[in-house]
Design an enzyme around this catalytic site. Structure first.
Site, PDB file in Angstrom:
ATOM      1  N   ASP A  20      -2.936  -5.557 -11.700  1.00  0.00           N
ATOM      2  CA  ASP A  20      -2.547  -4.974 -10.412  1.00  0.00           C
ATOM      3  C   ASP A  20      -1.531  -3.854 -10.655  1.00  0.00           C
ATOM      4  OD1 ASP A  20      -2.343  -4.630  -7.680  1.00  0.00           O
ATOM      5  OD2 ASP A  20      -0.896  -6.251  -7.404  1.00  0.00           O
ATOM      6  N   GLN A  47       0.432   6.821  -6.106  1.00  0.00           N
ATOM      7  CA  GLN A  47       1.643   6.010  -5.927  1.00  0.00           C
ATOM      8  C   GLN A  47       2.310   5.695  -7.266  1.00  0.00           C
ATOM      9  OE1 GLN A  47       1.524   2.969  -2.679  1.00  0.00           O
ATOM     10  NE2 GLN A  47      -0.677   3.404  -2.651  1.00  0.00           N
ATOM     11  N   ARG A  96       4.326   4.131   4.217  1.00  0.00           N
ATOM     12  CA  ARG A  96       4.925   2.834   4.570  1.00  0.00           C
ATOM     13  C   ARG A  96       4.852   2.603   6.082  1.00  0.00           C
ATOM     14  NH1 ARG A  96       3.515   0.847   0.790  1.00  0.00           N
ATOM     15  NH2 ARG A  96       2.578   2.878   0.419  1.00  0.00           N
TER      16      ARG A  96
END
Length: 776
Positions: free
Chosen positions: A223, A254, A612
């Site tokens: 992950d 990211q 977010r």
């Protein structure tokens, strides 16, 4: 197979893929955790033994949540998975097979404090200067080497590394690394970096051990793959070399942890190591509104080094992203806090619906203070409350002791700070002497020759003289709080110690101390601070009221606004998000503008901040901000220019919504209403760029903060050279109009003019290095 029913087609494809290498590019909010969970369940349902599945995560929390979800789908078989963080899983492997490297199964794991303590001892034993070979510096250099798989021998024999150490005035660094590694081994101990480093050594030097784990783990899943470093990737690659059943999940957009050693190349270049790899893109965002998703896309599209994808959402269009323009960093805190207050009242929201995200921890101060004034509870995630940070408490302890020499706790904190060679035994002797003589600790220290002789007496006498000199300065009527505080920070040695620590942690601590000094400068420059109140004692009193313990309530009330750095926010989501400090050199950080790679990482960090938000996103920037004790003009961040302007609007009429003063804290100062006209972002003049809307020209930028004013300067207005400005001069100001100079103050680091302006403006104190004045 019921779990497939709730998945979109790409998610189903990823879950049902079994054989061969697989890369899942998971856009923000695309449900990657669900995919990993169901893929694991699907493998087990197809007959794969749970003991043969290795699932690596970056946090224990992520591993725990994933295991819980898998248990709900497949039951107790989930307990047999090898699942956890890289460090926890590799520690388990080393418990079994570390004997091949000379360790027993009960080896100790040193945390960072243990490691630094050992380094401190080694530096002392070798007679090195601990002001040069600081534990932080040495530890971080060793850590960086291990993460690049450079052992102590290779480190010492590498001429490039040796040259770099010599240039950094650390020629003994290689020997320290060698001794440190030897001492850890002799103690049967590994630090956190060793858990990765030694696993690589184990697999490299002991093929039979590697073969055992390659055959054990038929399926390897990772992950947040974009956050892996070189060491982690090599272990993963080795483990999956036989089965080739490697599944990685991540998002190059990211990748924001290069400063920790993460390499974005791991995900960008994975296909080179696995040419037959299947790539599946999860592009549907389930988290955010269309405007937020598309604005984020318009930002990340500017990066050249990326894996292309088209993130979209079928959620509602949502409201536009709102910009808050503040005249100062203090006003930024007030406006954001006020907007939270109003949104709660008008929309029936809770504190937990809101998050304030900033680039550096030092930015939290103004928001903490403003939220407190509105009685809005908050929590700092990933960092201490500003005034609770160690370096802040250290400097405040100096201030406290200079003002009150009976403050024994402050004395204990600063007597050996920075290090003076005064140990606990000496401090205990001073305390005992004071108790026996029934006098204060300070009286013993100030007259140490009467009670003790030798080297320690010399050191303590030097400390006493320093405090006495600070005391004289505090009592001087000519020195304000900022001048005294700056002098103490410099003369005590605290500022230099932090400045010389070039690690990420050291730089952050240095920035925090500068932010404390900035707050004192603001306190002194604030027109509402009376002339007799601009002293250090008054500032400390204000801080003591501000820093009352604000932990979770005993009744379990955890309804609090979340405040955190953007780095700490990755993986989280909030209803309303405020991304603050959107200014050049702050975000993007001036320290991250050395190369295109640096800038692209900052842009990815901005992308993370935007994504977010679920429903509402607001961004704020200040036109002036205190930095290094000076009020500096600021320019809006280039990132604001890069957002497609059709997704933006200025915030409208943020005001104090509550008129009942009984609901506000005592001493609360009201602001005047501020209303910014919302521009039309779809006109031809503004559609291509928002720059002309958010970047005021130099000639119209206000020199100081103040209430709104409609004064229009004279047509022939040209700023004058103010170096000869004198009392009695008539002047014109761009914003405040005509006035008369009452006084020139030259005591501070900047010349200041106290000017009585005509009409309702009244008296203003202006910094002449920034004020635009025409002398009449």
């Amino acid at each position: 197979m019921d779990y497939l029913q709730g998945l979109n087609q790409p998610q189903q494809d990823a879950v049902q893929h079994i054989s061969g290498p697989l890369m899942i590019i998971a856009g923000a909010g695309s449900g990657k955790t669900r995919v990993l969970t169901y893929r694991t369940a699907h493998l087990i349902e197809k007959g794969v033994d749970p003991f043969q599945i290795l699932l690596l995560t970056f946090t224990n929390k992520a591993a725990g949540e994933m295991r819980e979800r898998i248990e709900k789908v497949i039951g107790n078989d989930a307990k047999n998975l090898w699942m956890g963080t890289f460090h926890s899983v590799f520690a388990k492997i080393l418990r079994f097979d570390g004997k091949h490297l000379g360790y027993t199964s009960d080896f100790s794991i040193y945390d960072t404090d243990d490691s630094k303590s050992l380094i401190r001892s080694i530096v002392k034993e070798r007679g090195l200067d601990d002001k040069i070979y600081k534990p932080n510096v040495v530890f971080n250099r060793i850590s960086g080497a291990k993460n690049r798989l450079i052992g102590p021998d290779d480190y010492m024999n590498n001429p490039i590394i040796s040259a770099d150490d010599t240039a950094a005035k650390l020629p003994e660094m290689g020997k320290l690394y060698k001794i440190y590694a030897t001492r850890c081994f002799q103690a049967n101990a590994m630090d956190f970096d060793d858990l990765l480093f030694n696993t690589n050594l184990l697999f490299r030097d002991h093929p039979a051990v590697l073969d055992k784990y390659q055959r054990k783990f038929k399926y390897v899943m990772v992950d947040e793959f974009q956050d892996t470093n070189v060491s982690q990737y090599l272990i993963v690659k080795k483990l999956s070399d036989i089965s080739r059943n490697l599944c990685v999940v991540g998002d190059d957009a990211q990748s924001i942890y290069a400063f920790r050693g993460a390499s974005i190349d791991n995900i960008l270049n994975l296909e080179k190591d696995y040419p037959n790899m299947t790539t599946i893109k999860l592009e549907q965002n389930y988290r955010s509104t269309q405007n937020i998703v598309e604005a984020a896309n318009s930002i990340i599209a500017k990066n050249k080094n990326q894996l292309k994808k088209n993130v979209f959402t079928e959620n509602e269009e949502g409201s536009l992203i709102e910009l808050i323009k503040a005249s100062s960093d203090n006003e930024e805190g007030r406006l954001v806090s006020t907007h939270i207050f109003e949104s709660k009242m008008n929309l029936g929201l809770r504190n937990t619906d809101f998050a304030i995200l900033y680039r550096t921890n030092a930015q939290s101060r103004t928001f903490e203070e403003s939220l407190r004034k509105l009685n809005i509870k908050y929590r700092i995630i990933g960092g201490l409350s500003f005034y609770q940070r160690r370096e802040i408490k250290d400097l405040l302890a100096y201030f406290r002791f200079v003002i009150n020499q009976n403050d024994e706790e402050a004395f204990k904190r600063i007597i050996n700070l920075p290090k003076r060679g005064i140990g606990d035994t000496t401090i205990a002797k001073i305390t005992i002497t004071a108790a026996e003589q029934q006098i204060s600790v300070w009286e013993v220290v100030a007259n140490i020759r009467q009670y003790q002789a030798g080297r320690f007496a010399d050191t303590i006498e030097g400390f006493a003289d320093l405090i006495k000199s600070f005391k004289i300065m505090v009592e001087s009527q000519k020195k304000d709080a900022y001048e005294v505080a700056s002098h103490i920070a410099k003369s005590s040695g605290l500022l230099r110690e932090l400045h010389d620590d070039k690690t990420v942690e050291g730089l952050s601590r240095y920035e925090n101390v500068q932010e404390l000094l900035n707050s004192i400068k603001e306190f002194v420059d604030n027109p509402d601070t009376g002339t007799d109140e601009k002293n250090l004692a008054t500032f400390l009193q204000n801080v003591s009221l501000m820093t009352t313990a604000d932990e979770d309530d005993p009744d379990g009330d955890n309804d609090r606004v979340t405040m955190m750095t953007i780095h700490g926010a990755k993986g989280l989501e909030f209803n309303h998000v405020y991304v603050v400090g959107m200014e050049e050199d702050l975000f993007p950080s001036q320290m991250m503008l050395q190369s295109r790679a640096d800038l692209e990482e900052e842009r990815r960090l901005f992308y993370v901040a935007i994504t977010r938000a679920e429903k509402k996103l607001m961004m704020s920037y200040a036109e002036t901000r205190y930095q290094w004790g000076r009020l500096k003009p600021c320019e809006p961040s280039r990132f604001l220019d890069e957002i497609d302007p059709k997704y933006l609007q200025f915030a409208k009429n943020i005001r104090r919504a509550v008129e009942d003063t009984q609901r506000l804290p005592q001493g609360f100062v009201r602001m005047s209403n501020r209303e910014q006209k919302m521009p039309d972002f779809n006109t031809p003049d503004t559609k291509t760029s928002v720059a002309n809307l958010i970047r005021p020209s130099t000639s119209t930028r206000p020199a100081v903060t103040g209430s709104a004013n409609t004064y229009k300067p004279s047509a022939d207005f040209t700023p004058s050279d103010t170096k000869n400005l004198a009392e009695g001069d008539r002047v014109e100001h761009l914003k405040f109009g005509f006035g008369k100079v009452k006084k020139i103050d030259t005591n501070g680091t900047d010349r200041k003019a106290i000017i009585q302006f005509e009409g309702t403006i009244g008296e203003k104190t202006l910094l002449l290095s920034f004020a635009k004045l025409r002398i009449l």
